[in-house]
Design an enzyme around this catalytic site. Structure first.
Site, mmCIF file in Angstrom:
data_model
loop_
_atom_site.group_PDB
_atom_site.id
_atom_site.type_symbol
_atom_site.label_atom_id
_atom_site.label_comp_id
_atom_site.label_asym_id
_atom_site.label_seq_id
_atom_site.Cartn_x
_atom_site.Cartn_y
_atom_site.Cartn_z
ATOM 1 N N ASN A 113 -4.189 -8.998 -0.971
ATOM 2 C CA ASN A 113 -3.147 -9.947 -1.376
ATOM 3 C C ASN A 113 -2.196 -10.251 -0.212
ATOM 4 O O ASN A 113 -1.150 -10.842 -0.402
ATOM 5 C CB ASN A 113 -2.357 -9.395 -2.563
ATOM 6 C CG ASN A 113 -1.619 -8.103 -2.222
ATOM 7 O OD1 ASN A 113 -1.706 -7.612 -1.097
ATOM 8 N ND2 ASN A 113 -0.896 -7.557 -3.176
ATOM 9 N N HIS A 167 -0.669 -7.988 1.654
ATOM 10 C CA HIS A 167 0.403 -7.017 1.918
ATOM 11 C C HIS A 167 0.240 -6.376 3.293
ATOM 12 O O HIS A 167 -0.862 -6.284 3.832
ATOM 13 C CB HIS A 167 0.536 -5.972 0.792
ATOM 14 C CG HIS A 167 -0.540 -4.951 0.704
ATOM 15 N ND1 HIS A 167 -0.998 -4.448 -0.494
ATOM 16 C CD2 HIS A 167 -1.257 -4.305 1.652
ATOM 17 C CE1 HIS A 167 -1.931 -3.549 -0.261
ATOM 18 N NE2 HIS A 167 -2.107 -3.440 1.028
ATOM 19 N N ASP A 216 3.532 4.331 5.387
ATOM 20 C CA ASP A 216 3.903 4.417 3.979
ATOM 21 C C ASP A 216 3.398 5.704 3.341
ATOM 22 O O ASP A 216 2.629 6.451 3.959
ATOM 23 C CB ASP A 216 3.382 3.187 3.201
ATOM 24 C CG ASP A 216 2.007 2.710 3.685
ATOM 25 O OD1 ASP A 216 1.247 3.542 4.234
ATOM 26 O OD2 ASP A 216 1.695 1.531 3.525
ATOM 27 N N GLU A 233 4.513 -5.741 -0.715
ATOM 28 C CA GLU A 233 3.763 -6.677 -1.536
ATOM 29 C C GLU A 233 4.381 -8.069 -1.396
ATOM 30 O O GLU A 233 5.532 -8.199 -0.937
ATOM 31 C CB GLU A 233 3.812 -6.228 -3.006
ATOM 32 C CG GLU A 233 3.272 -4.817 -3.251
ATOM 33 C CD GLU A 233 1.743 -4.712 -3.208
ATOM 34 O OE1 GLU A 233 1.077 -5.579 -2.596
ATOM 35 O OE2 GLU A 233 1.214 -3.733 -3.762
HETATM 36 C C1 F6R Z 1 -2.000 1.704 4.709
HETATM 37 C C2 F6R Z 1 -1.321 0.453 4.389
HETATM 38 C C3 F6R Z 1 -2.015 -0.696 3.742
HETATM 39 C C4 F6R Z 1 -3.474 -0.861 4.181
HETATM 40 C C5 F6R Z 1 -4.109 -2.015 3.411
HETATM 41 C C6 F6R Z 1 -5.577 -2.160 3.738
HETATM 42 O O1 F6R Z 1 -1.115 2.613 5.302
HETATM 43 O O2 F6R Z 1 -0.167 0.372 4.630
HETATM 44 O O3 F6R Z 1 -1.308 -1.876 4.021
HETATM 45 O O4 F6R Z 1 -3.532 -1.093 5.547
HETATM 46 O O5 F6R Z 1 -3.969 -1.807 2.042
HETATM 47 O O6 F6R Z 1 -6.258 -1.041 3.259
HETATM 48 P P1 F6R Z 1 -7.771 -0.745 3.679
HETATM 49 O O7 F6R Z 1 -7.750 -0.524 5.125
HETATM 50 O O8 F6R Z 1 -8.145 0.491 2.927
HETATM 51 O O9 F6R Z 1 -8.538 -1.956 3.286
#
Ligand code: F6R
Length: 249
Positions: A133, A135, A64, A140
């Site tokens: 959450n 995701h 992303d 989301e």
């Molecule tokens: C990152 C992504 C997100 C993260 C998620 C966890 O490219 O797509 O889904 O993997 O938000 O983030 P961290 O690892 O910072 O807790």
């Protein structure tokens, strides 16, 4: 089938994930890897760098990217991937893609990115983190299970979580381009990493609750080759009943 491996901490988890990646690249030096950003995969990149494996023949696709940050912004995922993955692991920067939309309609950029993944032959091994959450990438809750790479809104909780990388939450973009849940599901192998107690609730819901749009990470249970690597804190709310159900999922 989805396997759950509970490790002591994020270092042990990173070493295990790095071993799986190394096996993949040793079997096929031209593998296509899927890259997550954020804090979770950092120990994986560190352990992989220790391996000293030649990764220069690998193609890689990030999950992303924010929409609206200027090119070169240090917290754009393009910059983060370059700094945290491409340079330390010795990837060929021309083979690493991030779904950027510099000067291009983001919707067109998203569709082009999905096409590029297909043209590369699909992703062999996708590294994933999980949001508080639930995701997955920036899908989301509410994202459809068939969704493809697209422009999507970032919800308030995710922007709050990512505010730590910016001076204030107001600087966190409100939109992103993200691989869809359908895109992620097509990767041949998934590794979902979850470290820390702040991930426990989402992980338990993803692994034990209903598979569906309200819990994007639950899709990994429908995948034929997925492994969840969680530390004890992230796995703390995961019950034995769930483990049984997971093993047979
Ligand atoms: C990152 C992504 C997100 C993260 C998620 C966890 O490219 O797509 O889904 O993997 O938000 O983030 P961290 O690892 O910072 O807790």
């Amino acid at each position: 089938m989805t396997r759950l491996v509970v490790v002591a901490d994020d270092h042990e988890g990173g070493e295990l994930a790095a071993e799986i990646i190394a096996d993949q690249v040793e079997a096929n030096a031209a593998s296509v890897l899927g890259i997550a950003t954020g804090t979770t995969p950092l120990t994986t990149w560190a352990a992989l760098a220790e391996h000293g494996l030649d990764l220069s023949g690998v193609d890689a696709f990030a999950l992303d990217e924010y929409v609206g940050l200027p090119q070169g912004h240090p917290e754009s995922f393009e910059s983060v991937v370059h700094r945290e993955v491409v340079v330390p692991l010795g990837l060929d920067p021309t083979r690493v893609r991030v779904p950027v939309s510099h000067g291009v309609d983001p919707h067109l950029a998203a569709a082009g990115y999905e096409q590029s993944i297909l043209e590369a032959g699909g992703i062999d091994l996708q590294i994933l983190g999980i949001g508080r959450n639930g995701h997955l990438a920036f899908n989301e809750p509410g994202s459809t299970l068939e969704s493809l790479t697209r422009v999507a809104p970032l919800n308030a909780e995710t922007r709050e979580d990512n505010a730590r990388f910016f001076s204030s939450v107001d600087e966190v973009p409100t939109e992103c381009i993200t691989q869809g849940l359908g895109t992620i599901s097509r990767a041949r192998t998934l590794i979902l990493l979850a470290f820390g107690s702040h991930k426990a609730q989402a992980l338990a819901a993803a692994l034990e609750g209903p598979i569906g749009v309200q819990m994007p990470a639950s899709i990994i249970r429908s995948h034929p080759d997925a492994v969840v690597i969680a530390d004890r804190q992230a796995a703390a709310l995961f019950g034995t009943t769930g483990a049984d159900r997971l093993a047979s999922a």
